[in-house]
Scaffold this motif. Sequence first.
Motif, short mmCIF file in Angstrom:
data_model
loop_
_atom_site.label_atom_id
_atom_site.label_comp_id
_atom_site.label_asym_id
_atom_site.label_seq_id
_atom_site.Cartn_x
_atom_site.Cartn_y
_atom_site.Cartn_z
N GLU A 132 25.64 63.40 78.52
CA GLU A 132 25.57 61.66 79.14
C GLU A 132 24.64 61.50 80.72
OE1 GLU A 132 28.54 58.76 78.58
OE2 GLU A 132 28.48 59.32 76.30
N THR A 144 30.86 56.81 75.92
CA THR A 144 29.67 56.28 75.23
C THR A 144 31.09 55.14 74.41
OG1 THR A 144 28.16 56.70 75.15
CG2 THR A 144 28.44 55.51 73.35
N ARG A 145 31.38 54.01 74.40
CA ARG A 145 32.80 53.61 74.42
C ARG A 145 32.37 53.45 72.43
NH1 ARG A 145 36.32 52.17 77.76
NH2 ARG A 145 37.65 51.19 76.12
N ALA A 146 32.90 52.78 71.12
CA ALA A 146 32.85 52.55 70.34
C ALA A 146 34.44 52.07 69.56
CB ALA A 146 32.96 53.82 69.10
N VAL A 155 29.32 50.18 68.52
CA VAL A 155 29.18 51.29 69.20
C VAL A 155 28.17 50.43 71.31
CG1 VAL A 155 28.01 53.29 70.23
CG2 VAL A 155 28.68 52.80 67.86
N LYS A 159 23.02 57.46 75.46
CA LYS A 159 22.61 59.21 75.77
C LYS A 159 21.44 59.40 76.82
CE LYS A 159 26.61 59.83 73.61
NZ LYS A 159 27.49 60.92 73.92
N THR A 173 26.17 61.04 66.43
CA THR A 173 26.71 60.72 68.36
C THR A 173 28.12 60.57 68.57
OG1 THR A 173 24.88 58.83 67.61
CG2 THR A 173 26.79 58.40 69.53
N VAL A 175 31.21 59.68 70.55
CA VAL A 175 31.65 58.47 71.20
C VAL A 175 33.49 58.34 71.65
CG1 VAL A 175 29.93 57.75 70.47
CG2 VAL A 175 32.13 57.62 68.83
N ARG A 176 33.48 57.79 72.86
CA ARG A 176 35.19 57.83 72.69
C ARG A 176 35.50 56.62 71.69
NH1 ARG A 176 38.43 59.95 75.79
NH2 ARG A 176 35.55 61.45 76.74
N THR A 177 36.67 56.85 71.28
CA THR A 177 37.36 55.97 70.25
C THR A 177 38.73 55.54 71.47
OG1 THR A 177 37.93 57.54 68.96
CG2 THR A 177 36.30 55.99 68.13
#
Length: 391
Positions: A132, A144-146, A155, A159, A173, A175-177
């Motif tokens: 990123e 990047t959030r999910a 999402v 990126k 991908t 992602v931050r969860t």
Amino acid sequence: MQLNFDADVEEFRAEFVAFLDEHLPPEAEGGVRAKSSADIPAWAREWQRLQFDSGWLLPGNPPEFGGRDAGILQQYVHLEELSRRRIYHSYNPQGLGIIAASLLSFGTPEQKQKWAVRILRAEMTAALGMSEPGAGSDLASLRTRARLEGDEFVVNGQKVWTSGAHDADVLLTFVRTDPDVPQHKGISVLLIPTDLPGVTRRPFGAISSPTDLDFNEVFFEDVRVPAENLIGELNGGWRVANGSLGHERTLLWLSFAERLEALLRDFRPTTVLDRDRYATLVMDSTALRLLGSRALARESRGEQDVPALSVLKLMGSEAVQSATGHALAAAGADGLVHPMLTAPYCHTDLETLYASWFERYARSFGYTIAGGTSEIQRNVIAERVLGLPRR
């Protein structure tokens, strides 16, 4: 040290050579990929499927995934023969070597059949959505959030440096969860089809080849991804990331050794200083082969030697960068033009059919980044080889 192979390994090599002699399409000879690393020509898709069906695509895999349960030494000679002939067994290298491999390691049986097999058979292409703008080498800093809503993840984020994304069918991908736990513990991995609403891909050139569009920015705006596309455990993406990079690094040193040997063929020293640098290149090339052979032997005995891979990756990538820099300096102004016009400095080798010395030097900076940066490799070596404290 034994620097040759046992009879069974050489028999394996001979069988593969016979396969290539009989089936290799004429378009495969020449060693030049498409500009995008997820753009597979029709003939190359057929070639990849033939290798899959014959068990020669990734010999270390079981037969149902394009291999023949080959050991590490057999996998090595397979890659060695491909490198020797400058043959690409896939025109979507990250799809084959990272995304499909990660799916086979961490995916469910359904995901393996739905995604991995289709990538391995070149029925679809894949790109890696990891870096990123504010999280290049430091994956733990990704933003990047999910958010899980029912049976879908929503999402949002961006990126960059996503090779081949504009041609890829899916993106693996990261992602931050979970933003409320330590950074590396709140990451998950989603396989995101690129045709979902809200996915935007913007290709851009590189300094070494401004018109060759492979890198991409990828934007996610309220992209709704089925929860069944979660790869591995929720918030378990750090483990998948280590596995993904591990697939990329296992025999990465061999590609550096091949590049150094190509440089030995191409670089023609004309001064005393050039000859001294040429001698260094010879020593680096020999040392990399010997250290790589030692790591290969250990792995064939089932011994895990992750720090050795860091040493090899660091040494190989920086040796290639140093050698191409010296070759460019020796060529002078001629290094800025096509090698066909710089006969005193460069042979007409497949490696250089499309690259000046400047382009090869500029491209070498990517080698010290892809697969883990030199800075990260030094941290691994300091902590795991030298036993130094983290601070």
